[in-house]
Design a protein around this motif. Structure first.
Motif, mmCIF file in Angstrom:
data_model
loop_
_atom_site.group_PDB
_atom_site.id
_atom_site.type_symbol
_atom_site.label_atom_id
_atom_site.label_comp_id
_atom_site.label_asym_id
_atom_site.label_seq_id
_atom_site.Cartn_x
_atom_site.Cartn_y
_atom_site.Cartn_z
ATOM 1 N N ALA A 1 16.196 32.080 -8.207
ATOM 2 C CA ALA A 1 17.328 32.813 -7.971
ATOM 3 C C ALA A 1 17.155 34.429 -8.545
ATOM 4 C CB ALA A 1 18.774 32.296 -8.159
ATOM 5 N N GLY A 2 16.915 34.505 -9.697
ATOM 6 C CA GLY A 2 16.628 35.715 -10.289
ATOM 7 C C GLY A 2 15.293 36.565 -9.496
ATOM 8 N N ALA B 1 19.109 31.705 -2.356
ATOM 9 C CA ALA B 1 19.789 30.652 -2.048
ATOM 10 C C ALA B 1 19.119 29.102 -2.429
ATOM 11 C CB ALA B 1 19.932 30.504 -0.577
ATOM 12 N N ILE B 2 17.848 29.359 -2.688
ATOM 13 C CA ILE B 2 17.256 28.093 -2.920
ATOM 14 C C ILE B 2 17.180 27.999 -4.492
ATOM 15 C CG2 ILE B 2 14.829 27.208 -3.204
ATOM 16 C CD1 ILE B 2 14.048 28.202 -0.639
ATOM 17 N N GLY B 3 17.320 28.968 -5.148
ATOM 18 C CA GLY B 3 17.062 29.052 -6.774
ATOM 19 C C GLY B 3 18.782 28.358 -7.139
ATOM 20 N N LEU B 4 19.895 28.828 -6.466
ATOM 21 C CA LEU B 4 21.188 28.351 -6.699
ATOM 22 C C LEU B 4 21.267 26.945 -6.444
ATOM 23 C CD1 LEU B 4 23.064 31.433 -5.869
ATOM 24 C CD2 LEU B 4 22.395 30.765 -7.872
ATOM 25 N N ALA B 5 20.887 26.551 -5.177
ATOM 26 C CA ALA B 5 20.709 25.056 -4.820
ATOM 27 C C ALA B 5 20.076 24.446 -5.999
ATOM 28 C CB ALA B 5 20.175 25.053 -3.649
ATOM 29 N N ILE B 6 18.832 24.635 -6.528
ATOM 30 C CA ILE B 6 17.906 24.071 -7.345
ATOM 31 C C ILE B 6 18.987 23.921 -8.840
ATOM 32 C CG2 ILE B 6 16.187 23.832 -9.207
ATOM 33 C CD1 ILE B 6 14.733 24.950 -6.670
ATOM 34 N N ALA B 7 19.712 24.982 -9.006
ATOM 35 C CA ALA B 7 20.497 25.217 -10.438
ATOM 36 C C ALA B 7 21.599 24.038 -10.109
ATOM 37 C CB ALA B 7 21.018 26.545 -10.699
#
Length: 83
Positions: free
Chosen positions: A13-14, A51-57
């Motif tokens: 996400a970063g 979006a993908i990073g936040l979903a993984i988090a």
């Protein structure tokens, strides 16, 4: 494992957010697979990565986020290979 996975998600996400903060830094990398409208693709890819990073988090969306990351990485690899 969940702590590492959460950190991975936040890192993705970063990196995605960095596309908006410093898009010029990503243009040389993105120009080859996305020669038309490179800046627009930099921003699209940044949004996708956020979006993908936040979903993984998030624990409830982690499996979906990991699947999305695999699909996204495959798609990016095919774009690079095609050029």
């Amino acid at each position: 494992m969940s702590r590492r996975t959460r950190l991975l998600g936040l890192a993705v996400a970063g990196t995605g957010a960095a596309h908006f903060v410093a898009p010029k830094a990503f243009e040389p990398i993105s120009r080859r697979p996305f020669p038309d409208d490179t800046r627009r693709w930099v921003l699209r890819n940044g949004a996708t990565e956020v979006a993908i990073g936040l979903a993984i988090a998030g624990p409830r969306t982690r499996a979906l986020g990991i699947a999305a990351l695999a699909c996204y990485a495959t798609w990016l690899a095919t774009r690079f290979a095609a050029r």
